[in-house]
Scaffold this motif. Sequence first.
Motif, PDB file in Angstrom:
ATOM      1  N   ARG A 141       0.710  -1.236   0.171  1.00 18.40           N
ATOM      2  CA  ARG A 141      -0.015  -0.052  -0.030  1.00 18.40           C
ATOM      3  C   ARG A 141       1.018   1.278  -0.009  1.00 18.40           C
ATOM      4  O   ARG A 141       1.836   1.247   0.821  1.00 18.40           O
ATOM      5  N   GLU A 142       0.512   2.187  -1.047  1.00 16.33           N
ATOM      6  CA  GLU A 142       1.242   3.512  -0.885  1.00 16.33           C
ATOM      7  C   GLU A 142       0.417   4.488  -0.197  1.00 16.33           C
ATOM      8  O   GLU A 142      -0.931   4.764  -0.625  1.00 16.33           O
ATOM      9  N   PRO A 143       0.780   5.144   0.772  1.00 14.05           N
ATOM     10  CA  PRO A 143       0.161   5.976   1.594  1.00 14.05           C
ATOM     11  C   PRO A 143      -0.684   7.162   0.553  1.00 14.05           C
ATOM     12  O   PRO A 143       0.356   7.532  -0.340  1.00 14.05           O
ATOM     13  N   HIS A 144      -1.835   7.447   0.465  1.00  9.27           N
ATOM     14  CA  HIS A 144      -2.366   8.523  -0.534  1.00  9.27           C
ATOM     15  C   HIS A 144      -3.620   9.063   0.218  1.00  9.27           C
ATOM     16  O   HIS A 144      -4.037   8.503   1.197  1.00  9.27           O
ATOM     17  N   VAL A 145      -4.259  10.076  -0.378  1.00 10.19           N
ATOM     18  CA  VAL A 145      -5.448  10.895  -0.089  1.00 10.19           C
ATOM     19  C   VAL A 145      -6.271  10.021  -0.440  1.00 10.19           C
ATOM     20  O   VAL A 145      -6.294   9.544  -1.544  1.00 10.19           O
ATOM     21  N   ILE A 146      -7.225   9.944   0.368  1.00 11.54           N
ATOM     22  CA  ILE A 146      -8.762   9.344   0.068  1.00 11.54           C
ATOM     23  C   ILE A 146      -9.664  10.053   0.061  1.00 11.54           C
ATOM     24  O   ILE A 146      -9.666  10.999   1.151  1.00 11.54           O
ATOM     25  N   THR A 147     -10.524  10.279  -0.815  1.00  8.00           N
ATOM     26  CA  THR A 147     -11.717  11.112  -1.193  1.00  8.00           C
ATOM     27  C   THR A 147     -13.084  10.327  -1.125  1.00  8.00           C
ATOM     28  O   THR A 147     -13.941  10.918  -0.939  1.00  8.00           O
ATOM     29  N   ALA A 148     -13.051   8.995  -1.494  1.00  4.94           N
ATOM     30  CA  ALA A 148     -14.144   8.152  -1.437  1.00  4.94           C
ATOM     31  C   ALA A 148     -15.404   8.918  -2.083  1.00  4.94           C
ATOM     32  O   ALA A 148     -16.387   9.068  -1.424  1.00  4.94           O
ATOM     33  N   PRO A 149     -15.176   9.092  -3.392  1.00  6.95           N
ATOM     34  CA  PRO A 149     -16.475  10.043  -4.035  1.00  6.95           C
ATOM     35  C   PRO A 149     -17.598   9.359  -4.095  1.00  6.95           C
ATOM     36  O   PRO A 149     -17.783   7.937  -4.308  1.00  6.95           O
ATOM     37  N   GLY A 150     -18.745   9.864  -3.714  1.00  5.56           N
ATOM     38  CA  GLY A 150     -20.096   9.130  -4.010  1.00  5.56           C
ATOM     39  C   GLY A 150     -20.287   8.579  -2.733  1.00  5.56           C
ATOM     40  O   GLY A 150     -21.508   7.988  -2.391  1.00  5.56           O
ATOM     41  N   ALA A 151     -19.587   8.344  -1.486  1.00  8.30           N
ATOM     42  CA  ALA A 151     -19.903   7.662  -0.284  1.00  8.30           C
ATOM     43  C   ALA A 151     -20.912   8.371   0.319  1.00  8.30           C
ATOM     44  O   ALA A 151     -20.985   9.739   0.393  1.00  8.30           O
ATOM     45  N   GLU A 152     -21.828   7.806   1.190  1.00  9.45           N
ATOM     46  CA  GLU A 152     -22.494   8.411   2.293  1.00  9.45           C
ATOM     47  C   GLU A 152     -21.627   9.289   3.340  1.00  9.45           C
ATOM     48  O   GLU A 152     -20.415   9.246   3.291  1.00  9.45           O
ATOM     49  N   PRO A 153     -22.319  10.196   3.959  1.00 11.87           N
ATOM     50  CA  PRO A 153     -21.450  10.842   4.984  1.00 11.87           C
ATOM     51  C   PRO A 153     -20.799   9.968   5.842  1.00 11.87           C
ATOM     52  O   PRO A 153     -21.148   9.114   6.434  1.00 11.87           O
ATOM     53  N   ILE A 154     -19.614  10.447   6.196  1.00  8.71           N
ATOM     54  CA  ILE A 154     -18.525   9.712   6.923  1.00  8.71           C
ATOM     55  C   ILE A 154     -18.322  10.628   8.275  1.00  8.71           C
ATOM     56  O   ILE A 154     -17.426  11.743   7.932  1.00  8.71           O
ATOM     57  N   VAL A 155     -18.451  10.239   9.457  1.00 13.82           N
ATOM     58  CA  VAL A 155     -18.111  11.191  10.521  1.00 13.82           C
ATOM     59  C   VAL A 155     -16.797  10.822  11.094  1.00 13.82           C
ATOM     60  O   VAL A 155     -16.585   9.832  11.390  1.00 13.82           O
TER      61      VAL A 155
END
Length: 534
Positions: free
Chosen positions: A455-469
């Motif tokens: 795994r290479e550390p990277h920015v995660i945006t998760a487009p389209g996901a429900e709200p994440i608290v």
Amino acid sequence: MASMLRRGGSAAALAAAVAIVLSGCIVLPPAIGPGPGPGGGSGPTTSPDGSGLLDFTPTGEDVDAALEPYYGQDVDWTLCDAGYTCGTIDAPMDWFAPEDGRSIEVSMIVRPADGEVWGSMLYNPGGPGGSGLEYVRDYAEYLLAPEVLEHYNLVGFDPRGVGQSTPITCYDDPAFLYDYLYEIPEGPAPEPLSDEDLQQQLDAGAEFADACLQFTGEALEFMGTEQAASDMDLIRALLGEERLQYLGVSYGTLLGATYADLFPQHVGRFVLDAAVAPDASDADGTIFQAGGFELALRNWMADCLSVGSCPFDAPDADAGMQQIGAFLDGLEAAPLPASDGRQLGSSSMFTAIAANLYSPSQWSTLRSVFADAIAGDPDSALAESDRYYGVNPDGTFADNSFEALIGVNCLDAPPVTDFEDVRANATRIQEVAPTLWEDFTGMSICASWPFEATREPHVITAPGAEPIVVIGGRNDPATPYEQSVSLADQLESGVLISVDAEGHSQYNLGNACVDEPVNAYFLTGAAPTDDLDC
């Protein structure tokens, strides 16, 4: 073999395993009206024989041909542990090449909902190396509010590499691991951070890594977080959930964020407490933790000096921190003999310190540990270090959490391998942790790992996901607040709850400002529309 936890050795990257501190002080929030079940699947039913065994109907979704045997498997659910339901599933050893047919096992436990079942919620306590199965089995009532437990089956699982799942194993004689953690080498030590010092650490790490490969086998290559997050999607489908409801703490936030990265369309009601920044490098993570524990220790010192039982006599926290540094340096030069024949060196003392900075409820214990050690009695410090590593009285280990911590971390981020880079990072660490910096510097064991990071550390945006608290405590020692801010900013649907408090993790500890919106989200699907400041 030299211990890897010593001043001049690497602490956070090697052995500062994340432990979640549970509190019995629960504030019951106002009742929240019921909402529709979030999963969208057929969900569980009770076995018709009246035994209380839960019976789950898988989603039956279409998957690639190589994955059909896994998503279509018949799970042998059984009753276990006070009426809970347990099961073990087969998962591909390598999710990214499942056609080779190799598999591993993932074990889980389900605490049935107390009332009308709306769905199932997955839980991970952190680590890597924490057993979700054991946490749910032993502490379910502390993990979620009663009104949430009323409507959710709470599912604890041991991620691959951990506990009752296919484990990472690094020894056949526990003395090997014990010596690795505790042995104080004889004779003069090389100059810290010298080539000789770093090479010794590299060689010791290689010996440990070779043992992990020997006793774990080929599965050791496939224990990373992206593989474990893929297991979570299989669990979701076999539980009959169209979307995954999830509570992850500490490392469990990286596991949850990685799931959202891989499967944004299956994200349900997600809460990530005490977050890890998914784009942080191995060196960045160490610097974060060094600063976090330095701040926590300074806050502890300020509190200690305000009570009558503080073992330090200092005019202020700055002077008190200097006294701690001098005490650790003294232990490095002259370890204290314990009543059982062991010796307390600076490494084990650091472990005892770190183990008691996760919650203010532990601060009085740390005062006692320091008082004993300063008086020449190291027994309580060694006992705290033993507790942290799960060392039993007979020298065996309660679980494989340390081995899993190493095995997962070494696959999750490329290590620093250049000696000059290690020394440069030590300078950065000293800036944020002038008292504890030596305990966070050195050559990571991952520099000797038999497999490259997957795994290479990277920015995660998760487009389209429900709200994440995302929840972050401003004085969190193990996953400092900056990481929660970073994760919430990265996620397209991220919402941040900032908590002005000490300790590691903040949900369900009695702060209504945190608990009420989180419980409302779990029960109604209505996440906070803006960031909250508690």
